[in-house]
Design a protein around this motif. Sequence first.
Motif, short mmCIF file in Angstrom:
data_model
loop_
_atom_site.label_atom_id
_atom_site.label_comp_id
_atom_site.label_asym_id
_atom_site.label_seq_id
_atom_site.Cartn_x
_atom_site.Cartn_y
_atom_site.Cartn_z
N GLY A 35 3.25 -33.11 5.64
CA GLY A 35 3.31 -32.73 7.04
C GLY A 35 4.41 -33.41 7.82
N THR A 36 4.36 -33.24 9.12
CA THR A 36 5.37 -33.74 10.04
C THR A 36 4.80 -34.88 10.86
OG1 THR A 36 4.72 -32.26 11.84
CG2 THR A 36 6.27 -31.38 10.19
N PRO A 37 5.65 -35.62 11.58
CA PRO A 37 5.12 -36.68 12.45
C PRO A 37 4.07 -36.16 13.43
CG PRO A 37 7.49 -36.90 12.24
CD PRO A 37 7.12 -35.62 11.56
N ALA A 38 4.28 -34.96 13.95
CA ALA A 38 3.34 -34.40 14.92
C ALA A 38 1.95 -34.24 14.30
CB ALA A 38 3.84 -33.06 15.43
N ASP A 39 1.89 -33.99 13.01
CA ASP A 39 0.60 -33.85 12.34
C ASP A 39 -0.19 -35.15 12.36
OD1 ASP A 39 1.08 -31.17 11.65
OD2 ASP A 39 2.17 -31.75 9.84
N TYR A 40 0.50 -36.26 12.57
CA TYR A 40 -0.15 -37.57 12.61
C TYR A 40 -0.20 -38.15 14.02
CZ TYR A 40 0.45 -37.27 7.57
OH TYR A 40 0.41 -36.85 6.25
N GLY A 41 0.11 -37.30 15.00
CA GLY A 41 -0.03 -37.72 16.38
C GLY A 41 1.07 -38.62 16.89
N VAL A 42 2.27 -38.53 16.31
CA VAL A 42 3.38 -39.34 16.79
C VAL A 42 4.59 -38.45 17.06
CG1 VAL A 42 2.64 -41.46 15.64
CG2 VAL A 42 4.16 -39.88 14.44
N VAL A 43 5.43 -38.91 17.98
CA VAL A 43 6.70 -38.24 18.27
C VAL A 43 7.79 -39.02 17.55
CG1 VAL A 43 8.33 -37.56 20.05
CG2 VAL A 43 5.86 -37.43 20.49
N ALA A 44 8.45 -38.40 16.60
CA ALA A 44 9.42 -39.12 15.78
C ALA A 44 10.41 -38.15 15.17
CB ALA A 44 8.72 -39.92 14.68
N ASP A 45 11.56 -38.67 14.79
CA ASP A 45 12.57 -37.92 14.05
C ASP A 45 12.50 -38.31 12.58
OD1 ASP A 45 13.63 -36.64 16.34
OD2 ASP A 45 14.85 -38.42 16.78
N ARG A 81 4.48 -44.58 4.43
CA ARG A 81 4.72 -44.90 5.85
C ARG A 81 3.55 -44.54 6.75
NH1 ARG A 81 8.53 -39.56 6.46
NH2 ARG A 81 8.76 -39.90 4.24
N VAL A 82 2.78 -43.53 6.38
CA VAL A 82 1.65 -43.09 7.21
C VAL A 82 0.65 -44.23 7.40
CG1 VAL A 82 -0.30 -41.48 7.35
CG2 VAL A 82 1.93 -40.68 6.52
N PHE A 83 0.49 -45.06 6.35
CA PHE A 83 -0.45 -46.17 6.40
C PHE A 83 -0.13 -47.12 7.55
CE2 PHE A 83 -1.58 -50.51 5.16
CZ PHE A 83 -2.91 -50.37 4.82
N MET A 84 1.14 -47.22 7.93
CA MET A 84 1.55 -48.19 8.96
C MET A 84 1.62 -47.60 10.36
SD MET A 84 1.60 -50.75 7.06
CE MET A 84 1.95 -51.88 8.40
N PHE A 101 9.13 -46.33 7.00
CA PHE A 101 9.80 -45.65 5.88
C PHE A 101 9.05 -45.93 4.58
CE2 PHE A 101 11.35 -49.92 5.73
CZ PHE A 101 11.65 -50.18 4.40
N ASP A 102 9.38 -45.13 3.57
CA ASP A 102 8.82 -45.29 2.24
C ASP A 102 9.82 -46.04 1.36
OD1 ASP A 102 6.77 -43.57 3.13
OD2 ASP A 102 7.90 -41.81 2.45
N VAL A 103 9.37 -47.09 0.70
CA VAL A 103 10.25 -47.79 -0.24
C VAL A 103 10.40 -46.93 -1.50
CG1 VAL A 103 9.56 -50.05 0.63
CG2 VAL A 103 8.38 -49.08 -1.37
N ARG A 104 11.28 -47.33 -2.37
CA ARG A 104 11.49 -46.58 -3.62
C ARG A 104 10.19 -46.43 -4.42
NH1 ARG A 104 16.46 -50.16 -5.71
NH2 ARG A 104 15.65 -51.48 -4.04
N ASN A 105 10.05 -45.30 -5.08
CA ASN A 105 8.87 -44.98 -5.89
C ASN A 105 7.61 -44.77 -5.05
OD1 ASN A 105 10.29 -45.22 -8.37
ND2 ASN A 105 9.98 -47.43 -8.38
N HIS A 106 7.76 -44.64 -3.75
CA HIS A 106 6.62 -44.46 -2.86
C HIS A 106 6.90 -43.29 -1.91
CE1 HIS A 106 5.86 -48.54 -4.27
NE2 HIS A 106 4.66 -48.49 -3.74
N GLY A 107 5.82 -42.68 -1.42
CA GLY A 107 5.96 -41.62 -0.42
C GLY A 107 6.92 -40.54 -0.86
N ASN A 108 7.92 -40.25 -0.01
CA ASN A 108 8.90 -39.21 -0.30
C ASN A 108 10.28 -39.76 -0.63
OD1 ASN A 108 6.78 -37.57 0.40
ND2 ASN A 108 7.66 -36.81 2.30
N SER A 109 10.36 -41.07 -0.90
CA SER A 109 11.65 -41.67 -1.25
C SER A 109 11.94 -41.50 -2.74
CB SER A 109 11.65 -43.16 -0.88
OG SER A 109 11.64 -43.32 0.52
#
Length: 305
Positions: A35-45, A81-84, A101-109
């Motif tokens: 999803g997008t930042p908006a899906d998690y209730g935040v305004v972000a790029d 990153r969602v966890f934080m 952000f997601d570090v290497r081997n995590h999330g979408n990085s």
Amino acid sequence: MVGLITAVAVVAALLAGGAVWLRRSLAAPRRPVRGTPADYGVVADSVRFRTRRGRWLSGWLLAGEPRVGRVVICHGWGVNRVFMLALARPLQQAGWQVLVFDVRNHGNSDDDTFSSMPRFAEDIVAAVSWLRRHDTGDEGPLVVAGHSVGAAATLLAASWCDDIDAAISLSGFVHPTRMMQRWLAARHIPYMPLGWLVLRYIEAVIGHRFDTIAPVTVIRGLDIPVLIAHGRGDTVIPPADAEALARAGPPETTWQVWLEGGHDLSDELAAQWPRLAGFLEQVRAGTASIATRRPTAHYPMESHR
């Protein structure tokens, strides 16, 4: 002679098999960001930036208005990153620009050969460098914050950079050897000799000695304000680690606060924001180095200014 060669071959095969098992056991699970930042209730790029070994990292940049400073937040092992966002949201509301952000081997990085605390730190440095790229001098302080392994990496990154103004360690451990000893014990692997060999193998793979990169070692050399925040009910990293880490830091720049909750803290951070906000206000005012909160001698008592 044939028997000796056979024995050596068997030992080599066992060692190789053990190394494969160890790498698989220590590999971080990947949890993609949906999803997008908006899906998690935040305004972000959505942003991407490059780190070591030509890998790309994915993140969200949350604008703060009016901006009082910037915070780079690093998650822990096996999450993203969602966890934080539990920390990022109140930061943004308080006017801080936040990069999660997601570090290497995590999330979408991007993938890499392995994950390690020093590689977490390399990715934090890359995030700081990306934010600093277009500095004009009026951005306010730049703070790095991390959780668990990300907390240890945050302190290590701060020791590598001279343009980080403060650091926050959430649920951090005092020494990677202690963490690995707990990991080995949970799998009923005796420390001597097998556990000791495991630790030496990991050091060889990551290219760093544990004693050199240990938070308890690194914090002694930091000359920036550092906040050690830890959950009273943490059963993954004992509160005693937080006490030892805070005692090791320079007394004039080290703060310590206790949080309610366990290791995760994702459900508690928003409610306990005032415990962290005081430190950040001191950093923003440039007085954190003299308005010091020292660690207590024994958990769970809390120190007060």
